[in-house]
Design a protein around this motif. Structure first.
Motif: not given
Ligand code: SF4
Ligand code: SF4
Lengths: 185, 297
Positions: B189-190, B214, B207-209, B217, B184, B187
């Motif tokens: 996309r934070n 994803c 974000c792909l969480f 984190p 994370h 990244c």
């Molecule tokens: S959860 Fe994944 S996509 Fe989102 S900011 Fe963190 S690493 Fe990047």
């Protein structure tokens, strides 16, 4: 603070004046303004205050080592006890917060002022689904199943249309909520 | 280089898909060159070299760095090399080595092969070694987890061990300098993560969480700091991190976020669920135009 919740819920947001509130709080108007720059600010503080009471009660229930079903029953009881003993807490939510959205638009958007309480409901639901006591579904339908029933019932109580004491309905309402959330095999 | 004699490196392949070899060969070319100039890669089964594995085994020479790619098994019905199990070969090679490095998740703890139901004896290096084979090792086993491992992590580890003789490692045996932060970190996309804006596969935004699973984190790795091919990472390109450096890899349904009643089952490492949920609830409240719009129309 309870006094101002009461005033707001009884007279409505627009009919309540700062001098009214100051009087109910035994404060001078000038002193009032030291704490809250406007009636809107006070109203926002009040929603945080009142939902945080519910949040801390539900947090206690969430920490108990009992089934999620039992938690629902306890939560309903706790909620109705508030309706009975401190009606201003629930009434403020139903009659001021929900009906005067424009007042809360800035600074109380979405979950901003009721976040602590919503979080506790989330944790209650999350745990139930994890132990497979509740079925998996989307959050908002599940949330409104709980809060819709409880809030709706508090409204009926406020309108004084119930035949019996509100506490006598607690288990029946909790049972309805539980059945609606229950995991089906 | 002032060294007269370059340290020797043996790359042993056990039960593997060859992915870590591919990864090494895709290293930044000047770094690979530096590696080849500084070390003596005396054996690798996929490369043209002078020695055979048997010659290495029979020779009296010590091995400075033994790198192992792939999982190990004692079961000869499933996998052997020249009629020997990978377990026997590993123990023989290790007894000659000064440093032992598990390259990739399979060598570290069995990885994907450990999921093979027909053979329950597929493990990583640590579990496969006899006490007496490890007598000459100068350092605990280093686990370079990853599926595959980042080529730069292999090269950095070798240089660090060669220059300093030791490396700080975490409880999984992974070098702290490479694995102490999360995928994370770094990244791009934070900001979308902070404001809870979901993204979709392959898109630059979001974000792909929240839906795509994803694991950035919760995954210890430096993928977003030491970029792949110097330019990119999975999450930067729009593919969720699948947590390949953690010992629970590969998990089921890796491209989905497991949820109960819409609430994520796991939350980022180091934060309680209560705190996480209250922050997310609040963050979702805001609509930030800049972040909700496409970066480029
Ligand atoms: S959860 Fe994944 S996509 Fe989102 S900011 Fe963190 S690493 Fe990047
Ligand atoms: S981003 Fe995640 S899945 Fe990708 S290589 Fe790094 S640790 Fe593995």
């Amino acid at each position: 603070m309870e006094n101002s919740l009461k005033l707001f819920s009884q007279k409505g947001f627009y009919n309540t004046t700062i001098p009214d509130i100051a009087k109910s709080m035994k404060m001078s108007v000038g002193n009032m303004y030291n704490y809250f720059s406007s009636k809107e600010e006070l109203a926002k503080y009040a929603i945080k205050y009142s939902t945080n009471i519910l949040a801390s009660q539900l947090r206690e229930i969430n920490h108990m080592e009992i089934s999620s079903k039992e938690k629902i029953f306890l939560f309903a009881k706790m909620y109705f006890e508030n309706v009975k003993n401190s009606p201003e807490v629930i009434e403020y939510f139903l009659r001021v917060y929900l009906s005067n959205r424009e007042v809360f638009k800035q600074g109380c958007e979405g979950f901003l002022c009721v976040g602590e309480f919503v979080t506790e409901v989330m944790l209650l639901l999350d745990e139930g689904a994890q132990n497979k006591e509740f079925r998996d579904q989307e959050f908002f339908p599940a949330f409104s199943m709980i809060m819709g029933s409880l809030g709706g019932f508090a409204f009926l109580s406020g309108e004084a249309v119930l035949d019996k004491d509100i506490m006598e309905y607690s288990d029946a309402i909790a049972d309805n909520i539980y059945r609606a959330l229950k995991y089906d095999e | 280089m002032t060294n007269n004699k370059k340290p020797t490196v043996v790359w042993f392949q056990a039960i593997t898909c060859n992915g870590n070899t591919h990864s090494l060969l895709s290293a930044n070319s000047s770094r690979l060159e530096l590696f080849l100039n500084s070390f003596d890669l005396i054996y690798h089964p996929s490369l043209t070299i002078d020695k055979s594995l048997n010659e290495i085994l029979e020779s009296k020479d010590e091995i400075d760095f033994l790198l192992v790619e792939g999982a190990i098994s004692k079961n000869s019905d499933f996998f052997t090399i020249s009629d020997e199990t990978t377990n026997v070969l590993l123990n023989k090679l290790t007894s000659k080595a000064k440093y032992l490095v598990a390259v990739g998740s399979c060598a570290s703890y069995g990885g994907v092969h450990a999921k093979f139901e027909q053979n329950d004896n597929v493990v990583g290096l640590e579990e496969s070694l006899d006490k007496k084979s490890t007598k000459n090792l100068k350092h605990e086993i280093i686990n370079l987890t990853g599926c595959p491992v980042h080529p730069e992590w292999i090269i950095q580890t070798l240089f660090t061990l060669n220059n300093f003789g030791k490396m700080a490692i975490d409880e999984e045996g992974r070098p702290k300098e490479l694995y102490s932060t999360l995928a994370h970190h770094g990244c791009t996309r934070n900001e979308y993560f902070e404001w809870k804006i979901e993204g979709a596969w392959g898109e630059k935004e979001g974000c792909l969480f929240y839906d795509q699973g994803c694991r950035g984190p919760m995954t210890h790795s430096s993928c977003n700091k030491i970029l792949w091919n110097d330019v990119n990472s999975k999450t930067r390109a729009g593919m969720p991190c699948i947590g390949c450096t953690e010992t629970d890899f590969p998990r089921d349904n890796m491209l989905e976020t497991k949820k109960n009643i819409g609430i994520p089952f796991e939350v980022p490492t180091g934060i309680s669920k209560r705190a996480y949920l209250s922050i997310t609830g609040v963050a979702k409240t805001f609509t930030i135009d800049r972040l909700n719009k496409k970066l480029m129309d």
